[in-house]
Design a protein around this motif. Structure first.
Motif, PDB file in Angstrom:
ATOM      1  N   ARG A 122      10.376 -16.325  -7.344  1.00 35.22           N
ATOM      2  CA  ARG A 122       9.652 -15.207  -6.741  1.00 35.22           C
ATOM      3  C   ARG A 122       8.219 -15.121  -7.215  1.00 35.22           C
ATOM      4  O   ARG A 122       7.895 -15.586  -8.321  1.00 35.22           O
ATOM      5  N   GLY A 123       7.398 -14.503  -6.388  1.00 34.95           N
ATOM      6  CA  GLY A 123       6.037 -14.203  -6.789  1.00 34.95           C
ATOM      7  C   GLY A 123       6.013 -12.964  -7.665  1.00 34.95           C
ATOM      8  O   GLY A 123       7.045 -12.472  -8.113  1.00 34.95           O
ATOM      9  N   GLN A 124       4.811 -12.417  -7.872  1.00 38.50           N
ATOM     10  CA  GLN A 124       4.670 -11.250  -8.752  1.00 38.50           C
ATOM     11  C   GLN A 124       4.954  -9.944  -8.021  1.00 38.50           C
ATOM     12  O   GLN A 124       5.118  -8.904  -8.644  1.00 38.50           O
ATOM     13  N   GLY A 125       4.993 -10.022  -6.703  1.00 35.31           N
ATOM     14  CA  GLY A 125       5.347  -8.858  -5.897  1.00 35.31           C
ATOM     15  C   GLY A 125       4.149  -8.045  -5.435  1.00 35.31           C
ATOM     16  O   GLY A 125       3.049  -8.139  -5.981  1.00 35.31           O
ATOM     17  N   THR A 126       4.398  -7.245  -4.408  1.00 38.11           N
ATOM     18  CA  THR A 126       3.399  -6.307  -3.896  1.00 38.11           C
ATOM     19  C   THR A 126       4.105  -4.985  -3.630  1.00 38.11           C
ATOM     20  O   THR A 126       5.202  -4.952  -3.061  1.00 38.11           O
ATOM     21  N   GLN A 127       3.503  -3.881  -4.062  1.00 32.56           N
ATOM     22  CA  GLN A 127       4.155  -2.574  -4.040  1.00 32.56           C
ATOM     23  C   GLN A 127       3.961  -1.877  -2.698  1.00 32.56           C
ATOM     24  O   GLN A 127       2.827  -1.736  -2.206  1.00 32.56           O
ATOM     25  N   VAL A 128       5.066  -1.439  -2.134  1.00 35.42           N
ATOM     26  CA  VAL A 128       5.049  -0.599  -0.930  1.00 35.42           C
ATOM     27  C   VAL A 128       5.597   0.769  -1.306  1.00 35.42           C
ATOM     28  O   VAL A 128       6.701   0.873  -1.842  1.00 35.42           O
ATOM     29  N   THR A 129       4.812   1.795  -1.049  1.00 34.93           N
ATOM     30  CA  THR A 129       5.228   3.162  -1.338  1.00 34.93           C
ATOM     31  C   THR A 129       5.153   3.979  -0.057  1.00 34.93           C
ATOM     32  O   THR A 129       4.104   4.039   0.582  1.00 34.93           O
ATOM     33  N   VAL A 130       6.275   4.573   0.314  1.00 37.66           N
ATOM     34  CA  VAL A 130       6.347   5.385   1.527  1.00 37.66           C
ATOM     35  C   VAL A 130       6.595   6.825   1.109  1.00 37.66           C
ATOM     36  O   VAL A 130       7.631   7.146   0.530  1.00 37.66           O
ATOM     37  N   SER A 131       5.625   7.672   1.398  1.00 38.99           N
ATOM     38  CA  SER A 131       5.722   9.060   0.959  1.00 38.99           C
ATOM     39  C   SER A 131       4.815   9.932   1.801  1.00 38.99           C
ATOM     40  O   SER A 131       3.729   9.519   2.197  1.00 38.99           O
ATOM     41  N   SER A 132       5.285  11.153   2.050  1.00 38.71           N
ATOM     42  CA  SER A 132       4.450  12.096   2.781  1.00 38.71           C
ATOM     43  C   SER A 132       3.663  12.972   1.812  1.00 38.71           C
ATOM     44  O   SER A 132       2.880  13.803   2.219  1.00 38.71           O
ATOM     45  N   ASP A 146       0.855  -1.188   0.000  1.00 36.18           N
ATOM     46  CA  ASP A 146       0.000   0.000   0.000  1.00 36.18           C
ATOM     47  C   ASP A 146       0.889   1.234   0.000  1.00 36.18           C
ATOM     48  O   ASP A 146       2.124   1.130   0.061  1.00 36.18           O
ATOM     49  N   SER A 147       0.254   2.396  -0.039  1.00 38.12           N
ATOM     50  CA  SER A 147       0.950   3.666   0.112  1.00 38.12           C
ATOM     51  C   SER A 147       0.759   4.149   1.543  1.00 38.12           C
ATOM     52  O   SER A 147      -0.374   4.240   2.017  1.00 38.12           O
ATOM     53  N   VAL A 148       1.858   4.446   2.214  1.00 35.58           N
ATOM     54  CA  VAL A 148       1.793   4.893   3.605  1.00 35.58           C
ATOM     55  C   VAL A 148       2.732   6.071   3.819  1.00 35.58           C
ATOM     56  O   VAL A 148       3.652   6.301   3.018  1.00 35.58           O
ATOM     57  N   GLN A 149       2.517   6.777   4.908  1.00 36.44           N
ATOM     58  CA  GLN A 149       3.391   7.888   5.258  1.00 36.44           C
ATOM     59  C   GLN A 149       4.609   7.367   6.023  1.00 36.44           C
ATOM     60  O   GLN A 149       4.556   6.289   6.619  1.00 36.44           O
ATOM     61  N   PRO A 150       5.688   8.113   6.017  1.00 35.61           N
ATOM     62  CA  PRO A 150       6.853   7.727   6.822  1.00 35.61           C
ATOM     63  C   PRO A 150       6.449   7.511   8.268  1.00 35.61           C
ATOM     64  O   PRO A 150       5.645   8.263   8.822  1.00 35.61           O
ATOM     65  N   GLY A 151       7.010   6.457   8.869  1.00 37.49           N
ATOM     66  CA  GLY A 151       6.655   6.105  10.228  1.00 37.49           C
ATOM     67  C   GLY A 151       5.507   5.124  10.334  1.00 37.49           C
ATOM     68  O   GLY A 151       5.224   4.610  11.421  1.00 37.49           O
ATOM     69  N   GLY A 152       4.850   4.872   9.219  1.00 39.89           N
ATOM     70  CA  GLY A 152       3.713   3.967   9.215  1.00 39.89           C
ATOM     71  C   GLY A 152       4.097   2.504   9.222  1.00 39.89           C
ATOM     72  O   GLY A 152       5.291   2.157   9.238  1.00 39.89           O
ATOM     73  N   SER A 153       3.081   1.661   9.191  1.00 40.81           N
ATOM     74  CA  SER A 153       3.283   0.214   9.248  1.00 40.81           C
ATOM     75  C   SER A 153       2.448  -0.490   8.187  1.00 40.81           C
ATOM     76  O   SER A 153       1.395   0.012   7.777  1.00 40.81           O
ATOM     77  N   LEU A 154       2.927  -1.634   7.778  1.00 40.59           N
ATOM     78  CA  LEU A 154       2.200  -2.516   6.867  1.00 40.59           C
ATOM     79  C   LEU A 154       2.515  -3.963   7.223  1.00 40.59           C
ATOM     80  O   LEU A 154       3.567  -4.239   7.814  1.00 40.59           O
ATOM     81  N   ARG A 155       1.622  -4.841   6.832  1.00 47.44           N
ATOM     82  CA  ARG A 155       1.904  -6.270   6.962  1.00 47.44           C
ATOM     83  C   ARG A 155       1.706  -6.928   5.603  1.00 47.44           C
ATOM     84  O   ARG A 155       0.606  -6.899   5.056  1.00 47.44           O
ATOM     85  N   LEU A 156       2.800  -7.476   5.093  1.00 45.33           N
ATOM     86  CA  LEU A 156       2.756  -8.177   3.827  1.00 45.33           C
ATOM     87  C   LEU A 156       2.501  -9.655   4.064  1.00 45.33           C
ATOM     88  O   LEU A 156       2.991 -10.229   5.046  1.00 45.33           O
ATOM     89  N   SER A 157       1.760 -10.264   3.152  1.00 41.40           N
ATOM     90  CA  SER A 157       1.477 -11.701   3.235  1.00 41.40           C
ATOM     91  C   SER A 157       1.860 -12.369   1.926  1.00 41.40           C
ATOM     92  O   SER A 157       1.862 -11.736   0.863  1.00 41.40           O
ATOM     93  N   CYS A 158       2.152 -13.652   2.023  1.00 37.55           N
ATOM     94  CA  CYS A 158       2.465 -14.452   0.835  1.00 37.55           C
ATOM     95  C   CYS A 158       1.815 -15.813   0.996  1.00 37.55           C
ATOM     96  O   CYS A 158       2.063 -16.508   1.980  1.00 37.55           O
ATOM     97  N   ALA A 159       0.994 -16.180   0.038  1.00 41.83           N
ATOM     98  CA  ALA A 159       0.355 -17.497   0.026  1.00 41.83           C
ATOM     99  C   ALA A 159       1.140 -18.402  -0.910  1.00 41.83           C
ATOM    100  O   ALA A 159       1.312 -18.074  -2.089  1.00 41.83           O
ATOM    101  N   ALA A 160       1.606 -19.526  -0.377  1.00 39.23           N
ATOM    102  CA  ALA A 160       2.448 -20.439  -1.147  1.00 39.23           C
ATOM    103  C   ALA A 160       1.694 -21.715  -1.498  1.00 39.23           C
ATOM    104  O   ALA A 160       0.856 -22.195  -0.722  1.00 39.23           O
ATOM    105  N   SER A 161       1.993 -22.272  -2.655  1.00 34.66           N
ATOM    106  CA  SER A 161       1.428 -23.545  -3.071  1.00 34.66           C
ATOM    107  C   SER A 161       2.330 -24.188  -4.102  1.00 34.66           C
ATOM    108  O   SER A 161       3.190 -23.524  -4.686  1.00 34.66           O
ATOM    109  N   GLY A 162       2.144 -25.499  -4.284  1.00 30.66           N
ATOM    110  CA  GLY A 162       2.878 -26.218  -5.315  1.00 30.66           C
ATOM    111  C   GLY A 162       4.213 -26.778  -4.893  1.00 30.66           C
ATOM    112  O   GLY A 162       4.944 -27.318  -5.725  1.00 30.66           O
ATOM    113  N   PHE A 163       4.557 -26.656  -3.622  1.00 28.68           N
ATOM    114  CA  PHE A 163       5.797 -27.233  -3.116  1.00 28.68           C
ATOM    115  C   PHE A 163       5.645 -27.473  -1.613  1.00 28.68           C
ATOM    116  O   PHE A 163       4.689 -27.012  -0.997  1.00 28.68           O
ATOM    117  N   SER A 164       6.609 -28.177  -1.046  1.00 28.15           N
ATOM    118  CA  SER A 164       6.546 -28.510   0.365  1.00 28.15           C
ATOM    119  C   SER A 164       7.032 -27.330   1.196  1.00 28.15           C
ATOM    120  O   SER A 164       8.197 -27.253   1.595  1.00 28.15           O
TER     121      SER A 164
END
Length: 118
Positions: free
Chosen positions: A108-118, A10-28
């Motif tokens: 790698r997966g396709q990625g998720t965008q993190v944008t930090v900006s005021s 997501d887009s967040v301001q400096p000092g903010g927080s995010l939680r990224l997740s990754c769902a895996a399949s097709g391997f052990s």
């Protein structure tokens, strides 16, 4: 077929927080270390953090140590990255990556965008 699907960016301001997740399949998933890498605009891939197959050990790049926390839930085949005290320089595409080691190597997966900006 190996699949890694990231979410939570997501887009967040400096000092903010995010939680990224990754769902895996097709391997052990529970047998392998996993990691997060990132790529800032116009730059190469950068290793961020690695977690052992059982979640007991983790490693961090100096640039994120003390601010980011990697975790996993083997029952859910999920990998997470908690990002706190975000800085402008954390702006990047974040990729969930199969395999351990302190490098950017791995599927790698396709990625998720993190944008930090005021």
């Amino acid at each position: 077929e190996v699949q890694l699907v990231e979410s939570g960016g997501d887009s967040v301001q400096p000092g903010g927080s995010l939680r990224l997740s990754c769902a895996a399949s097709g391997f052990s998933f529970s047998d392998l270390g996993m990691k997060w890498v990132r790529q800032a605009p116009g730059k190469g891939l950068e290793w961020v953090s690695t977690i052992s197959y059982d979640g007991r050990n983790s490693w961090y790049a100096d640039s994120v140590k003390g601010r980011f926390t990697i975790s996993r839930d083997n029952a859910k085949k999920a990998l997470y990255l908690q990002l706190n005290f975000l800085k402008n320089e954390d702006t990047a595409m974040y990729y969930c990556t199969k395999g351990g080691g302190l490098s950017t190597d791995g599927w790698r997966g396709q990625g998720t965008q993190v944008t930090v900006s005021s």
